[in-house]
Design a protein around this motif. Structure first.
Motif, PDB file in Angstrom:
ATOM      1  N   GLY A   1     -12.142   7.204   5.191  1.00  0.00           N
ATOM      2  CA  GLY A   1     -11.839   6.212   4.176  1.00  0.00           C
ATOM      3  C   GLY A   1     -12.851   5.086   4.155  1.00  0.00           C
ATOM      4  O   GLY A   1     -13.550   4.822   5.142  1.00  0.00           O
TER       5      GLY A   1
ATOM      6  N   ASP B   1      -0.189   8.177  -2.712  1.00  0.00           N
ATOM      7  CA  ASP B   1      -1.639   7.963  -2.816  1.00  0.00           C
ATOM      8  C   ASP B   1      -2.291   9.199  -3.422  1.00  0.00           C
ATOM      9  O   ASP B   1      -2.341  10.258  -2.799  1.00  0.00           O
TER      10      ASP B   1
ATOM     11  N   VAL C   1      -2.408   6.732   7.162  1.00  0.00           N
ATOM     12  CA  VAL C   1      -3.494   6.044   6.477  1.00  0.00           C
ATOM     13  C   VAL C   1      -2.908   5.374   5.235  1.00  0.00           C
ATOM     14  O   VAL C   1      -1.927   5.858   4.657  1.00  0.00           O
ATOM     15  N   SER C   2      -3.506   4.257   4.844  1.00  0.00           N
ATOM     16  CA  SER C   2      -2.958   3.455   3.751  1.00  0.00           C
ATOM     17  C   SER C   2      -3.947   3.333   2.605  1.00  0.00           C
ATOM     18  O   SER C   2      -5.158   3.180   2.821  1.00  0.00           O
ATOM     19  N   SER C   3      -3.409   3.354   1.408  1.00  0.00           N
ATOM     20  CA  SER C   3      -4.209   3.207   0.191  1.00  0.00           C
ATOM     21  C   SER C   3      -4.657   1.767   0.010  1.00  0.00           C
ATOM     22  O   SER C   3      -4.278   0.866   0.767  1.00  0.00           O
TER      23      SER C   3
ATOM     24  N   LEU D   1      -6.947   9.744  -2.267  1.00  0.00           N
ATOM     25  CA  LEU D   1      -7.434  10.004  -0.916  1.00  0.00           C
ATOM     26  C   LEU D   1      -8.859  10.551  -0.924  1.00  0.00           C
ATOM     27  O   LEU D   1      -9.266  11.253  -1.857  1.00  0.00           O
TER      28      LEU D   1
ATOM     29  N   ASP E   1       1.367   4.786   1.796  1.00  0.00           N
ATOM     30  CA  ASP E   1       0.989   5.406   3.065  1.00  0.00           C
ATOM     31  C   ASP E   1       1.147   6.920   3.019  1.00  0.00           C
ATOM     32  O   ASP E   1       2.186   7.445   2.604  1.00  0.00           O
TER      33      ASP E   1
ATOM     34  N   ARG F   1      -9.886   4.684  -0.337  1.00  0.00           N
ATOM     35  CA  ARG F   1      -9.609   3.712   0.722  1.00  0.00           C
ATOM     36  C   ARG F   1      -9.089   4.425   1.981  1.00  0.00           C
ATOM     37  O   ARG F   1      -9.433   4.067   3.103  1.00  0.00           O
ATOM     38  N   ALA F   2      -8.240   5.431   1.776  1.00  0.00           N
ATOM     39  CA  ALA F   2      -7.694   6.209   2.881  1.00  0.00           C
ATOM     40  C   ALA F   2      -8.361   7.576   2.919  1.00  0.00           C
ATOM     41  O   ALA F   2      -8.593   8.188   1.877  1.00  0.00           O
TER      42      ALA F   2
ATOM     43  N   ASP G   1      -9.794  10.570   8.759  1.00  0.00           N
ATOM     44  CA  ASP G   1      -9.159   9.579   9.639  1.00  0.00           C
ATOM     45  C   ASP G   1      -7.775  10.049  10.066  1.00  0.00           C
ATOM     46  O   ASP G   1      -7.378   9.900  11.229  1.00  0.00           O
TER      47      ASP G   1
ATOM     48  N   THR H   1       0.839  -1.194   0.000  1.00  0.00           N
ATOM     49  CA  THR H   1       0.000   0.000   0.000  1.00  0.00           C
ATOM     50  C   THR H   1       0.875   1.246   0.000  1.00  0.00           C
ATOM     51  O   THR H   1       2.081   1.189   0.262  1.00  0.00           O
TER      52      THR H   1
END
Length: 481
Positions: A176, A168, A298-300, A171, A147, A184-185, A189, A145
């Motif tokens: 997310g 990413d 946060v991660s993709s 966002l 980040d 996803r992210a 968050d 992923t």
């Protein structure tokens, strides 16, 4: 200064399965950055009728898809002479412009079933992305992923925080969605993590954005201002909002990093973290201190899902961005010519003869790129051999005729029903160019690889030429060869 005021195919074993007759709901965005051209836009909602037979148009979506699989690994072997006879009329159609490069292969054996000028150095448009994808998967783990992080200064700079890009560009400005690729992210968050890390009594922060990762050109040299202004592509960025992706007539912001940083400032305010400055202030671009403290991450979605989306939507900026990240991972750097050559070298690493390949970018939008149909066919065969599982996975998710991605509004004429749901393809479109490359299942359940490139099409006839390439694939699907 006071606190900021917030603004109101599948390959190998997987290729033994092919979608028949059904599919997912049509992709909502339709043709994306590279797959709609000024010459084609006027008729983008209809497929030209190659022969005036009064063919109708079928609905794109199937609310309850039928049984989705049929075995193709034991289908009847194909007679090359029968294949050549099946597609002869389509290849002689003058709407293709008289300069065509074609190859048809048996996906399971690699046998050449039909070739027409396969080594001609043609303009492939977005078929270029297939070579780029083949390069990306050699070094970028598909489960990895990207980040996006926030770090804070120490000591006297403890109230300086840094939004750090990590690759990413999808966002969400809110929370997310763990089931999504785009979004996803979420920045909300990220902001809430910062709020928890700093505590409720912490003073206002000064926000910076660190966009050092993968920093390079925002556009390939061959991308005109028109392409950007009209949404055929967006800037190449390592930090961006999914809502700001470029689509035709919906251009991306020219500075997606700054837009994302401003959105994060709003998210911080909403999370109870006051931000110094006014809402309209530019967020300063500053490298984070090496000893900065990690506050939030946060991660993709996984890289494989992002690459699949980039190919399905033919998103030029996203493909270029992923190619840059892969080249960085390979130690190549961010220079355009170095990345282009790296892609060619990685394709050659599959044992493919790359004679005739010249890349001006890695997405196919710039003038000057040439790729013979044979090379694209070799990449597709490599992805169906079972020897390259990551490439297999990517090719197995190419758009489905009549249902998904840039094929959601194609293969809709009644005469093209045999290909609908059983052909997959990467599409290519530029002024005067139309191309398709992918896989198709014959009537006898044999999986074929095909590539057809026509790069001298009269622009007023581009829709007719596109329909002819679809008819070419349909004849392969119809063939009891």
């Amino acid at each position: 200064m006071g606190a900021r005021r917030g603004r109101g195919l599948v390959a190998g074993s997987c290729l033994a399965l092919a979608l028949l007759g059904g599919g997912s709901v049509a992709h909502a965005t339709g043709d994306s950055t590279g797959e709609s051209t000024p010459a084609a836009d006027a008729g983008a909602q209809a497929t030209a009728t190659a022969r005036p037979t009064g063919d109708g148009v079928r609905p794109v979506a199937s609310p309850v898809p039928p049984s989705p699989v049929v075995p193709v690994d034991e289908g009847s072997a194909v007679d090359p002479a029968a294949v050549q006879a099946a597609v002869a009329d389509e290849l002689e159609n003058p709407w293709l412009g008289g300069r065509v490069s074609v190859t048809v292969r048996d996906a399971l054996t690699g046998e050449h079933l039909m070739d027409a000028a396969p080594d001609r150095e043609t303009t492939p448009a977005s078929l270029t992305k297939l070579l780029t994808a083949a390069a990306i998967v050699t070094v970028l783990p598909m489960e990895e992923t990207f980040d996006t992080t926030v770090v804070g200064g120490v000591g006297q700079q403890a109230d300086d925080i840094y939004l750090v890009s990590g690759g990413d560009m999808l966002l969400d400005r809110g929370h997310g969605d763990p089931d999504a690729v785009v979004g996803r992210a979420g920045l909300a968050d990220l902001a809430e993590q910062v709020a928890r890390a700093r505590g409720p009594e912490a003073p206002p922060v000064t926000l910076h954005v660190d966009a050092g990762y993968g920093a390079g050109e925002l556009a390939a040299p061959g991308w005109s201002d028109y392409w950007l202004a009209e949404g055929y592509t967006g800037p190449i960025t390592m930090l961006g909002l999914g809502e700001d992706r470029a689509f035709v007539y919906h251009p991306a912001p020219r500075n997606p990093t700054q837009v994302t940083a401003a959105a994060f400032a709003e998210a911080l305010e909403d999370a109870g973290v006051p931000v110094e400055g006014d809402a309209d202030d530019q967020v300063p671009k500053t490298s984070a201190p090496e000893d900065a403290e990690l506050l939030a991450t946060v991660s993709s979605a996984p890289a494989g899902e992002v690459l699949t989306l980039a190919l399905a939507d033919s998103d030029n900026a996203m493909v270029e961005q992923l190619a840059r990240q892969a080249a960085i991972r390979a130690g190549i750097g961010v220079e355009r010519e170095d990345i282009n050559q790296w892609v060619i070298d990685q394709v050659a690493g599959y044992g493919i003869d790359v004679s005739g390949v010249r890349l001006s970018d890695t997405s196919g939008l710039s003038d000057g790129t040439t790729i013979p149909a044979r090379v694209v066919g070799d990449v597709l065969v490599a992805g169906t051999s079972g020897e390259h599982p990551e490439l297999e996975r990517v090719l197995g998710d190419l758009p489905i005729a009549g249902y998904t991605g840039t094929l959601h509004d194609r293969f809709l004429a009644d005469r093209q029903e045999p290909a609908r749901g059983v052909a997959r393809a990467k599409t290519g479109s530029l002024p005067g160019v139309t191309s398709l490359g992918g896989t198709v299942v014959t009537r006898d359940d044999r999986l074929l690889v095909y590539v057809i490139i026509a790069d001298r099409v009269d622009e007023p006839l581009i829709l007719e030429a596109r329909a002819t390439t679809e008819d070419f694939v349909t004849e392969l699907a119809r063939c009891g060869c």
